[in-house]
Design a protein around this motif. Sequence first.
Motif, PDB file in Angstrom:
ATOM      1  N   LEU A  19       0.828  -1.204   0.000  1.00 52.96           N
ATOM      2  CA  LEU A  19       0.000   0.000   0.000  1.00 52.96           C
ATOM      3  C   LEU A  19       0.863   1.255   0.000  1.00 52.96           C
ATOM      4  CD1 LEU A  19      -2.793  -1.093   2.505  1.00 52.96           C
ATOM      5  CD2 LEU A  19      -3.098  -0.580   0.076  1.00 52.96           C
ATOM      6  N   GLY A  20       1.980   1.206   0.707  1.00 55.56           N
ATOM      7  CA  GLY A  20       2.888   2.342   0.702  1.00 55.56           C
ATOM      8  C   GLY A  20       3.453   2.614  -0.677  1.00 55.56           C
ATOM      9  N   ALA A  21       3.847   1.537  -1.360  1.00 59.77           N
ATOM     10  CA  ALA A  21       4.372   1.704  -2.720  1.00 59.77           C
ATOM     11  C   ALA A  21       3.308   2.254  -3.654  1.00 59.77           C
ATOM     12  CB  ALA A  21       4.898   0.362  -3.232  1.00 59.77           C
ATOM     13  N   LEU A  22       2.101   1.716  -3.581  1.00 60.47           N
ATOM     14  CA  LEU A  22       1.010   2.208  -4.430  1.00 60.47           C
ATOM     15  C   LEU A  22       0.672   3.658  -4.113  1.00 60.47           C
ATOM     16  CD1 LEU A  22      -1.344  -0.922  -4.313  1.00 60.47           C
ATOM     17  CD2 LEU A  22      -0.038  -0.129  -6.291  1.00 60.47           C
ATOM     18  N   LEU A  23       0.713   4.010  -2.836  1.00 62.70           N
ATOM     19  CA  LEU A  23       0.396   5.372  -2.425  1.00 62.70           C
ATOM     20  C   LEU A  23       1.389   6.365  -3.012  1.00 62.70           C
ATOM     21  CD1 LEU A  23      -1.474   7.110  -0.644  1.00 62.70           C
ATOM     22  CD2 LEU A  23       0.128   6.746   1.241  1.00 62.70           C
ATOM     23  N   VAL A  24       2.664   6.018  -2.992  1.00 59.76           N
ATOM     24  CA  VAL A  24       3.689   6.911  -3.541  1.00 59.76           C
ATOM     25  C   VAL A  24       3.564   6.996  -5.062  1.00 59.76           C
ATOM     26  CG1 VAL A  24       6.162   7.231  -3.886  1.00 59.76           C
ATOM     27  CG2 VAL A  24       5.296   6.558  -1.640  1.00 59.76           C
ATOM     28  N   ILE A  25       3.466   5.835  -5.708  1.00 58.63           N
ATOM     29  CA  ILE A  25       3.424   5.801  -7.175  1.00 58.63           C
ATOM     30  C   ILE A  25       2.231   6.572  -7.721  1.00 58.63           C
ATOM     31  CG2 ILE A  25       3.097   4.290  -9.180  1.00 58.63           C
ATOM     32  CD1 ILE A  25       4.673   2.141  -7.575  1.00 58.63           C
ATOM     33  N   PHE A  26       1.056   6.265  -7.189  1.00 59.72           N
ATOM     34  CA  PHE A  26      -0.142   6.877  -7.748  1.00 59.72           C
ATOM     35  C   PHE A  26      -0.481   8.207  -7.085  1.00 59.72           C
ATOM     36  CE2 PHE A  26      -0.754   2.389  -9.025  1.00 59.72           C
ATOM     37  CZ  PHE A  26      -0.771   2.615 -10.395  1.00 59.72           C
ATOM     38  N   GLY A  27       0.070   8.466  -5.904  1.00 65.98           N
ATOM     39  CA  GLY A  27      -0.092   9.795  -5.333  1.00 65.98           C
ATOM     40  C   GLY A  27       0.504  10.850  -6.245  1.00 65.98           C
ATOM     41  N   VAL A  28       1.661  10.541  -6.825  1.00 63.46           N
ATOM     42  CA  VAL A  28       2.282  11.451  -7.787  1.00 63.46           C
ATOM     43  C   VAL A  28       1.407  11.605  -9.028  1.00 63.46           C
ATOM     44  CG1 VAL A  28       4.265  11.770  -9.319  1.00 63.46           C
ATOM     45  CG2 VAL A  28       4.614  10.944  -6.978  1.00 63.46           C
ATOM     46  N   ALA A  29       0.945  10.485  -9.565  1.00 60.69           N
ATOM     47  CA  ALA A  29       0.170  10.521 -10.812  1.00 60.69           C
ATOM     48  C   ALA A  29      -1.147  11.275 -10.649  1.00 60.69           C
ATOM     49  CB  ALA A  29      -0.102   9.097 -11.289  1.00 60.69           C
ATOM     50  N   PHE A  30      -1.832  11.061  -9.544  1.00 62.40           N
ATOM     51  CA  PHE A  30      -3.150  11.672  -9.370  1.00 62.40           C
ATOM     52  C   PHE A  30      -3.079  13.143  -8.949  1.00 62.40           C
ATOM     53  CE2 PHE A  30      -4.487   7.216  -9.112  1.00 62.40           C
ATOM     54  CZ  PHE A  30      -5.644   7.249  -9.886  1.00 62.40           C
ATOM     55  N   PHE A  31      -2.020  13.537  -8.246  1.00 61.54           N
ATOM     56  CA  PHE A  31      -2.006  14.882  -7.658  1.00 61.54           C
ATOM     57  C   PHE A  31      -1.000  15.840  -8.287  1.00 61.54           C
ATOM     58  CE2 PHE A  31      -4.013  12.416  -4.268  1.00 61.54           C
ATOM     59  CZ  PHE A  31      -5.088  13.239  -3.956  1.00 61.54           C
ATOM     60  N   GLN A  32      -0.078  15.363  -9.117  1.00 63.64           N
ATOM     61  CA  GLN A  32       0.903  16.278  -9.687  1.00 63.64           C
ATOM     62  C   GLN A  32       0.233  17.306 -10.598  1.00 63.64           C
ATOM     63  OE1 GLN A  32       2.270  15.870 -13.192  1.00 63.64           O
ATOM     64  NE2 GLN A  32       0.763  14.298 -13.748  1.00 63.64           N
ATOM     65  N   PHE A  33       0.557  18.578 -10.380  1.00 66.21           N
ATOM     66  CA  PHE A  33       0.030  19.696 -11.166  1.00 66.21           C
ATOM     67  C   PHE A  33      -1.501  19.686 -11.232  1.00 66.21           C
ATOM     68  CE2 PHE A  33       4.275  18.867 -13.031  1.00 66.21           C
ATOM     69  CZ  PHE A  33       4.883  20.072 -12.696  1.00 66.21           C
ATOM     70  N   LEU A  34      -2.129  19.292 -10.123  1.00 67.11           N
ATOM     71  CA  LEU A  34      -3.590  19.159 -10.119  1.00 67.11           C
ATOM     72  C   LEU A  34      -4.283  20.506 -10.323  1.00 67.11           C
ATOM     73  CD1 LEU A  34      -5.778  16.976  -9.761  1.00 67.11           C
ATOM     74  CD2 LEU A  34      -5.815  17.525  -7.325  1.00 67.11           C
ATOM     75  N   GLY A  35      -3.665  21.580  -9.861  1.00 64.46           N
ATOM     76  CA  GLY A  35      -4.256  22.908 -10.023  1.00 64.46           C
ATOM     77  C   GLY A  35      -3.681  23.699 -11.179  1.00 64.46           C
ATOM     78  N   HIS A  36      -2.957  23.009 -12.069  1.00 64.93           N
ATOM     79  CA  HIS A  36      -2.257  23.688 -13.160  1.00 64.93           C
ATOM     80  C   HIS A  36      -3.219  24.272 -14.192  1.00 64.93           C
ATOM     81  CE1 HIS A  36       0.622  24.446 -16.369  1.00 64.93           C
ATOM     82  NE2 HIS A  36       0.020  23.568 -17.157  1.00 64.93           N
ATOM     83  N   LEU A  37      -4.304  23.591 -14.452  1.00 64.99           N
ATOM     84  CA  LEU A  37      -5.221  24.001 -15.510  1.00 64.99           C
ATOM     85  C   LEU A  37      -6.443  24.705 -14.946  1.00 64.99           C
ATOM     86  CD1 LEU A  37      -5.135  20.760 -17.693  1.00 64.99           C
ATOM     87  CD2 LEU A  37      -3.891  22.877 -18.098  1.00 64.99           C
ATOM     88  N   PRO A  38      -7.043  25.616 -15.718  1.00 68.51           N
ATOM     89  CA  PRO A  38      -8.305  26.233 -15.276  1.00 68.51           C
ATOM     90  C   PRO A  38      -9.423  25.207 -15.272  1.00 68.51           C
ATOM     91  CG  PRO A  38      -7.831  26.818 -17.551  1.00 68.51           C
ATOM     92  CD  PRO A  38      -6.614  26.105 -17.038  1.00 68.51           C
ATOM     93  N   LEU A  39     -10.519  25.533 -14.601  1.00 66.88           N
ATOM     94  CA  LEU A  39     -11.667  24.640 -14.541  1.00 66.88           C
ATOM     95  C   LEU A  39     -12.331  24.540 -15.910  1.00 66.88           C
ATOM     96  CD1 LEU A  39     -13.245  25.822 -11.165  1.00 66.88           C
ATOM     97  CD2 LEU A  39     -11.791  23.819 -11.560  1.00 66.88           C
ATOM     98  N   PHE A  40     -12.636  23.306 -16.301  1.00 68.00           N
ATOM     99  CA  PHE A  40     -13.253  23.064 -17.602  1.00 68.00           C
ATOM    100  C   PHE A  40     -14.753  23.342 -17.527  1.00 68.00           C
ATOM    101  CE2 PHE A  40      -9.860  19.590 -18.483  1.00 68.00           C
ATOM    102  CZ  PHE A  40      -8.916  20.585 -18.694  1.00 68.00           C
TER     103      PHE A  40
END
Length: 553
Positions: A19-40
């Motif tokens: 779970l720790g490995a999955l949390l790190v791997i996908f935490g990056v994928a799901f949250f990186q630059f999450l606020g970078h784009l304007p709301l669609f």
Amino acid sequence: MKFITDFLTAKESSARKDLGALLVIFGVAFFQFLGHLPLFEPDEARYAEIPREMLERGDFITPMLNYVKYFEKPPLLYWLNALSLSLFGENEFAARFACALAGLLTVLLTYHVGRTLFGRREGLFAALILGTSTGFLIQARINLTDMLVTFCMTACLGCFAIAVRDNEPRRGLYCHLGYLFAALAVLAKGLIGIVFPGAIIFLYLLLGKRWQLLKEMRLVTGTLLFLLVSAPWFILVSQRNPEFARFFFIHEHFQRFTSKVHGRYQPPWFFIPVLLGTMLPWSFFIPTGLRGVWRERLSVTGRHALYLAIWAIFIFVFFSKSDSKLVPYILPVFPPLALLMGREFVRQLDGPDRFMRIQGYVLAAILIILGVGVCIYPYFPKAKDLSPLEGLVTGSIFLVEGVAALAMSRRGNLASLFLALCFCAYLLGIVGPISLMDNVATRKSSKDLCLIVKEAAGPDAVIASFGHEQGLPFYTHRRVVTVGGMGELEFGSKQGDQSAWFMDPTQFSRVWDGPKQVFLLLRDNHINEFRPLVKTPIRELGRNKKKVLVTNR
């Protein structure tokens, strides 16, 4: 490479470590630059503005959009987004946080369900399949109700799958968690929170001949818990708004499913290509995951596989039969399909059979063709979505993925094939939100123009849009006059006297020629329609690929 393969294929490993490995791997994928784009537009801005107004008004019972009643969805996403906005500020990251978290939790939950039902490797493979499914990752980063529903539905149905295992020591706990998440699914999207679990569990008991499980399902206490969680909001909102029940249950449920009233009709086969595309690269292995389920249904692990197949097939058929279809509706079938495919990948680790090899070859061919197409697409005259560099990067990922799939399928090295597909799909998920979605944002958002209005509009200024622009009230923190088509605000526009806020172009022309400064957001072709109606000159303040911002001063 060998270290990763050994970790992936080890039969035993700490659940905490996985779970720790999955949390790190996908935490990056799901949250990186999450606020970078304007709301669609329209969905993301809508599901940010409603909670913003809840916080502003201090009313968390009656949802309002542009300050009129809005009853198309229950409030769970609004509540979570309101909490996020209060914690992180009124910005894009906060608006998307709850959905991204729901996506990440669904991946972790899929691992837990797979590990509990089948084994450690099956759970890990399933989680990696789900998290690297292109459409799942992209849609988890968008502020939509469907990802939250997917998490609640996965938790509800996954808990039941664990609860009905033979000699399950925590059956009561998992049963009650199932009822709890069914209630949350109702609060997330309505009656499907009851319909889906009820129908899926009934079909499982029928086809698996396991009616004796009814005695173990904690029906009385579970139903009480379900009502305790789900009923209060429906009671309170109905007391405050007598018009709620008919609109929500008849218009938004019955008519949405049985008619084309929402203008979202697609043919019955619509979700077949959608599933193939959004679950790439794994969608081509769905037949392998489903194969043999019926034949093995009476064995211990076969019963679990039957349940997962019913879960996926019922939801897929339900939405395929509906007259209202949108791409995200199909998200709840991803977790059970990932679990079935993860189980089959593990079963064939020692050597894939001919059927799986054929699927690998087909996938390789599709990916190579797709890669070549994406690489050359930017050079077509009318191509505007990709720059040559973006096309080269994205196309190269598909090409590498396709070549790897071809090589590993020929060698029969299933573990290496799986890792190669995971890596390339993960890389695409990292690259896509940064570069590819920028092009979508230019078509699906008017944030830049909204911010001009926010800075320039005084307290007495009138802010308006031709048709409702969802992001305009969110970015300006002001109520907006809607000119012409009311769209989904039609119901709210009829509640009380809203004549000052909903006008046809002729009525609005009098406001434009009046004493107040007016800011109007509209499409370029609407300017020529509006110009003959007014005397005061139209002055342009800014434009993007989608809209033009004009004023009368």
